[in-house]
Every structure is written in C-alpha cells, then in structure tokens.
Design an enzyme around this catalytic site. Structure first.
Site, PDB file in Angstrom:
ATOM      1  N   HIS A 149     -26.389   3.129   9.112  1.00 42.03           N
ATOM      2  CA  HIS A 149     -25.181   3.736   9.854  1.00 42.03           C
ATOM      3  C   HIS A 149     -24.082   3.170  10.160  1.00 42.03           C
ATOM      4  O   HIS A 149     -23.722   2.918  11.400  1.00 42.03           O
ATOM      5  CB  HIS A 149     -26.087   4.287  11.267  1.00 42.03           C
ATOM      6  CG  HIS A 149     -25.359   5.531  11.727  1.00 42.03           C
ATOM      7  ND1 HIS A 149     -26.176   6.254  12.546  1.00 42.03           N
ATOM      8  CD2 HIS A 149     -24.263   5.751  11.847  1.00 42.03           C
ATOM      9  CE1 HIS A 149     -25.093   7.498  13.099  1.00 42.03           C
ATOM     10  NE2 HIS A 149     -24.112   6.963  12.461  1.00 42.03           N
ATOM     11  N   ARG A 167     -25.725  13.276   8.883  1.00 43.04           N
ATOM     12  CA  ARG A 167     -26.746  12.919   9.852  1.00 43.04           C
ATOM     13  C   ARG A 167     -28.057  13.028   8.928  1.00 43.04           C
ATOM     14  O   ARG A 167     -28.333  13.898   8.064  1.00 43.04           O
ATOM     15  CB  ARG A 167     -26.990  14.172  11.170  1.00 43.04           C
ATOM     16  CG  ARG A 167     -25.951  13.664  12.127  1.00 43.04           C
ATOM     17  CD  ARG A 167     -26.002  12.382  12.993  1.00 43.04           C
ATOM     18  NE  ARG A 167     -25.308  12.140  13.980  1.00 43.04           N
ATOM     19  CZ  ARG A 167     -24.146  11.240  13.873  1.00 43.04           C
ATOM     20  NH1 ARG A 167     -24.067  10.531  12.930  1.00 43.04           N
ATOM     21  NH2 ARG A 167     -23.602  10.995  15.081  1.00 43.04           N
TER      22      ARG A 167
HETATM   23  P1  NDP Z   1     -16.225  18.490  12.596  1.00 42.69           P
HETATM   24  O1  NDP Z   1     -16.785  19.128  13.713  1.00 42.69           O
HETATM   25  O2  NDP Z   1     -14.473  18.126  12.713  1.00 42.69           O
HETATM   26  O3  NDP Z   1     -16.340  19.246  11.265  1.00 42.69           O
HETATM   27  C1  NDP Z   1     -17.607  19.728  11.083  1.00 42.69           C
HETATM   28  C2  NDP Z   1     -17.754  20.475   9.694  1.00 42.69           C
HETATM   29  O4  NDP Z   1     -18.757  21.079   9.321  1.00 42.69           O
HETATM   30  C3  NDP Z   1     -16.547  21.626  10.107  1.00 42.69           C
HETATM   31  O5  NDP Z   1     -15.811  21.889   8.695  1.00 42.69           O
HETATM   32  C4  NDP Z   1     -17.648  23.034  10.045  1.00 42.69           C
HETATM   33  O6  NDP Z   1     -16.954  24.158   9.691  1.00 42.69           O
HETATM   34  C5  NDP Z   1     -18.826  22.454   9.343  1.00 42.69           C
HETATM   35  N1  NDP Z   1     -19.971  23.181   9.778  1.00 42.69           N
HETATM   36  C6  NDP Z   1     -20.539  23.105  10.835  1.00 42.69           C
HETATM   37  N2  NDP Z   1     -21.630  23.867  10.743  1.00 42.69           N
HETATM   38  C7  NDP Z   1     -21.818  24.363   9.782  1.00 42.69           C
HETATM   39  C8  NDP Z   1     -22.564  25.566   9.057  1.00 42.69           C
HETATM   40  N3  NDP Z   1     -23.733  26.112   9.850  1.00 42.69           N
HETATM   41  N4  NDP Z   1     -22.329  25.856   7.900  1.00 42.69           N
HETATM   42  C9  NDP Z   1     -21.109  25.347   7.410  1.00 42.69           C
HETATM   43  N5  NDP Z   1     -20.353  24.519   7.637  1.00 42.69           N
HETATM   44  C10 NDP Z   1     -20.647  23.905   8.978  1.00 42.69           C
HETATM   45  O7  NDP Z   1     -16.947  16.928  12.566  1.00 42.69           O
HETATM   46  P2  NDP Z   1     -16.353  15.617  11.932  1.00 42.69           P
HETATM   47  O8  NDP Z   1     -16.032  15.842  10.574  1.00 42.69           O
HETATM   48  O9  NDP Z   1     -15.665  14.916  12.814  1.00 42.69           O
HETATM   49  O10 NDP Z   1     -17.803  14.877  11.598  1.00 42.69           O
HETATM   50  C11 NDP Z   1     -18.787  15.314  10.909  1.00 42.69           C
HETATM   51  C12 NDP Z   1     -20.173  14.490  11.183  1.00 42.69           C
HETATM   52  O11 NDP Z   1     -20.195  13.245  10.670  1.00 42.69           O
HETATM   53  C13 NDP Z   1     -20.600  14.132  12.885  1.00 42.69           C
HETATM   54  O12 NDP Z   1     -20.807  15.381  13.311  1.00 42.69           O
HETATM   55  C14 NDP Z   1     -21.557  13.254  12.570  1.00 42.69           C
HETATM   56  O13 NDP Z   1     -22.635  13.693  12.626  1.00 42.69           O
HETATM   57  C15 NDP Z   1     -20.846  12.564  11.203  1.00 42.69           C
HETATM   58  N6  NDP Z   1     -20.382  11.269  11.562  1.00 42.69           N
HETATM   59  C16 NDP Z   1     -21.050  10.086  11.036  1.00 42.69           C
HETATM   60  C17 NDP Z   1     -20.703   8.711  11.085  1.00 42.69           C
HETATM   61  C18 NDP Z   1     -21.394   7.521  10.377  1.00 42.69           C
HETATM   62  O14 NDP Z   1     -21.083   6.394  10.699  1.00 42.69           O
HETATM   63  N7  NDP Z   1     -22.456   7.975   9.514  1.00 42.69           N
HETATM   64  C19 NDP Z   1     -19.303   8.478  11.907  1.00 42.69           C
HETATM   65  C20 NDP Z   1     -18.966   9.661  12.571  1.00 42.69           C
HETATM   66  C21 NDP Z   1     -19.272  11.063  12.221  1.00 42.69           C
HETATM   67  P3  NDP Z   1     -15.867  24.894  10.362  1.00 42.69           P
HETATM   68  O15 NDP Z   1     -14.724  24.163  10.046  1.00 42.69           O
HETATM   69  O16 NDP Z   1     -15.688  26.069   9.940  1.00 42.69           O
HETATM   70  O17 NDP Z   1     -16.142  24.874  11.954  1.00 42.69           O
END
Ligand code: NDP
Length: 311
Positions: A274, A226
């Site tokens: 995007h 993001r």
């Molecule tokens: P998930 O919720 O499966 O994974 C998020 C990861 O980020 C987890 O490993 C989580 O940790 C980690 N995380 C969250 N907060 C923190 C923090 N404060 N400190 C450290 N680690 C953190 O999301 P997805 O993998 O499914 O998607 C990730 C992002 O990709 C989406 O939120 C979206 O913004 C983006 N996206 C972009 C697209 C594009 O076309 N550009 C398409 C689809 C998604 P933990 O495992 O410990 O919970």
C-alpha cells in the site's frame, strides 16, 4: 477571529501537519486554533480527519461545519452514522503525482518485459524486442483525480488508453467509456488493466471471474485502487490458467496482507505494501486550508463526498 479546528488523525500526522497547516491557513488569511484534545468540543468548526486517529464518534462535534479528510479513499468513513456534516476527501497534487509515477513505472515494467532482463543473468543472449507503446492497449477503470491523471500520463507515452467511469467523461486523447456496456468493451481492450476505482457497494468484486475472462489472454492487472475491487480467488484461478499473466497489487482485502495469503508466494504476483501513493503534507495542507477559507467565507467546499454514491 480564531477558528477552532480539531485534528483527529494519527500522532505522526500531527507532527507532519500541525505547523504547515497553521501556516497554510495564515497564508490564506485564516487564523486557526488547531487542537488534538479540544477544551470545548461544541465550539469546533472543522475536523481534520483520518480513520487511523481512532475517532469514530462525531457526536461531540455536531456543531462543526465540515469534516476534512486526509485520505483520498473514504470507504471507512462514509458509513459512520454520527458523521452528519459535509465530508470533503483529499485530492492532493502530491498524491496524484505519486500515483502517476507508481502506475507509469509498473505499466512500463510489464510493457517492456523488464523482468526478463532482471532475472536472466545466466549468460543467455536472447534479444526479444518489446512492442511499441502505440501497440499496447491500456485500460484505466476510474477516471477521477488519480485515474484521469494516470490515463493522460500513459497516453503521453503513446499507449492507446481506454478509460471507464460511472458518468460520461471527455478527456482529450482517452477513449472514455461508461456504464455496463462500456465496462465490457474497456475490459476486452485491457492488455494492461489499471484499477483506480473507489471501493463502494457497486465496485466491490467488480473484477470477478467473468470480468477477467473478458480481458485479452495474458493480460496484466495492476491494482492501486482498493483490494476488494478484485475477487482474489478468481484472480488466482486466472493466473493459474494464464488468462492473466501477472498481477501487481498494492492494496488488499486485509492489510497488512496475511503471511499465509497465496499472493505472497505466487510467482506471477507482485505485492507492494500500500505504497502506490500517499497524501503529502507539503501539498495537502493547502487543500485543507483552502476548504477552511471557503467554509469561513460561505463558498462551496472542494472535493465533497457524495454519500449516496459512497465516494
Ligand atoms: P475519485 O473519486 O476522484 O474518482 C473515482 C473514479 O471512479 C471516478 O471516475 C468515478 O466515476 C469512478 N467510479 C466510481 N464508482 C464507479 C462505478 N460504480 N462505476 C464506474 N466508475 C465508477 O477518486 P480518486 O481518483 O481520487 O481515487 C481513486 C481511489 O484510489 C481511491 O478511492 C482510493 O481507493 C485509491 N487510492 C489508493 C492509494 C494507494 O496508495 N494505493 C492512494 C490514494 C487513493 P465518475 O467520474 O463518473 O464519478
């Protein structure tokens, strides 16, 4: 029994999803009545939702058992005060596949120095061999559905991969770190940094001037997560000093990226609109259908959002 389901997404999504979603539910033994404008809002049992459908008030659907999101990112949804039902987000195999392809492609572009060949067609024969993947250290911030899959794909190409998440993880072949100390180490190893974190109060502007300064000189930033994960001003300054040699950015604080934004003209920035990945109806309908089946049989829903964490 027929289950009333509201489809609150864009008209385009309706075209792509309506028939396959009804078929996927039928395959799982659930007959749904999928509607865009329900006659009886109080009877709606599930809301299939994306913010670009324009609905922001869930009050009429307070009787629904769950809201099933079509998007992986939920930063525009978690704060809606009238959305009080369980919220499931999209974890779609097609979305993951697409992200792995996009991230791998852009990592290899920078790793192999492809731009040198693509832009140098003026007859200069200057062989420059890229290092092997084994000698290029990659860091992936976020080890969720998308980050873990990308980390594993890059590891399979022999890159040493460090991953970072909020909670501890154990992914074969990946050096998994977490917490503040883990972040410093992860950044210090990031010759190529891939951002796959959700946008939450804790991740907003995580990649700021001090974070960029911790990375190896000349590192590359790839952001399909993001836009607000990055402090744009700090990134531009780091690009201008050479601390960061290139940024490939798919997501932005304001989208579409305004014409006057310096990213468009910067020679060391690649802007993609995007398109890193998208929910694919052909695979996503199965995910939604499975959650409706689970809801109807009293089983826990998949991919529930933790509202306290914001993702
Ligand atoms: P998930 O919720 O499966 O994974 C998020 C990861 O980020 C987890 O490993 C989580 O940790 C980690 N995380 C969250 N907060 C923190 C923090 N404060 N400190 C450290 N680690 C953190 O999301 P997805 O993998 O499914 O998607 C990730 C992002 O990709 C989406 O939120 C979206 O913004 C983006 N996206 C972009 C697209 C594009 O076309 N550009 C398409 C689809 C998604 P933990 O495992 O410990 O919970």
């Amino acid at each position: 029994m027929t289950v009333p389901v509201l489809f609150a997404a864009s008209a385009r999504d309706w075209q792509n999803y309506a028939a396959p979603l009804q078929a996927a539910c039928a395959d799982l033994g659930v007959k749904i009545d999928l509607q865009r404008q329900p006659d009886d809002a109080a009877a709606v049992q599930y809301v299939v939702y994306s913010p670009d459908g324009g609905m922001t008030d869930f009050t009429p659907y307070s009787g629904a058992k769950a809201v099933l999101g079509l998007w992986a990112g939920v930063e525009k949804i978690v704060g809606i005060p009238t959305l009080t039902q369980p919220l499931a987000r999209m974890v779609d195999p097609g979305l993951t596949e697409g992200m792995v392809e996009w991230v791998t492609g852009h990592v290899l572009r920078h790793h192999l120095g492809m731009d040198r060949q693509i832009t140098n067609q003026d007859g200069v024969w200057q062989p420059l061999f890229p290092p092997l993947a084994r000698n290029r250290s990659i860091t992936v911030l976020g080890l969720g559905a998308l980050g873990a899959a990308c980390a594993q794909a890059l590891r399979a190409l022999n890159f040493p991969v460090t991953g970072w998440s909020r909670t501890p993880k154990d992914i074969p072949g990946i050096d998994c770190l977490h917490g503040t100390e883990g972040l410093d180490t992860a950044l210090s190893r990031a010759e190529i940094l891939v951002l796959l974190l959700p946008l939450t109060p804790a991740t907003d502007q995580l990649i700021n001037a001090p974070a960029l300064a911790r990375m190896p000189k000349g590192a590359v930033v790839i952001n399909p997560g993001r836009g607000p994960l990055i402090d744009d001003t700090a990134l531009l300054a780091a690009l201008d000093t050479g601390q960061i040699s290139h940024a490939t950015l798919d997501v932005f604080r304001v989208e579409p990226l305004p014409q006057e934004h310096p990213f468009w003209a910067h020679p060391q920035v690649t802007v993609t609109p995007h398109i890193a990945s998208a929910t694919r109806p052909e695979t996503a309908v199965t995910v939604i259908a499975e959650n409706i089946r689970r809801g109807e049989s009293g089983e826990p829903l998949l991919h529930l959002v933790d509202r306290t964490q914001g993702y």
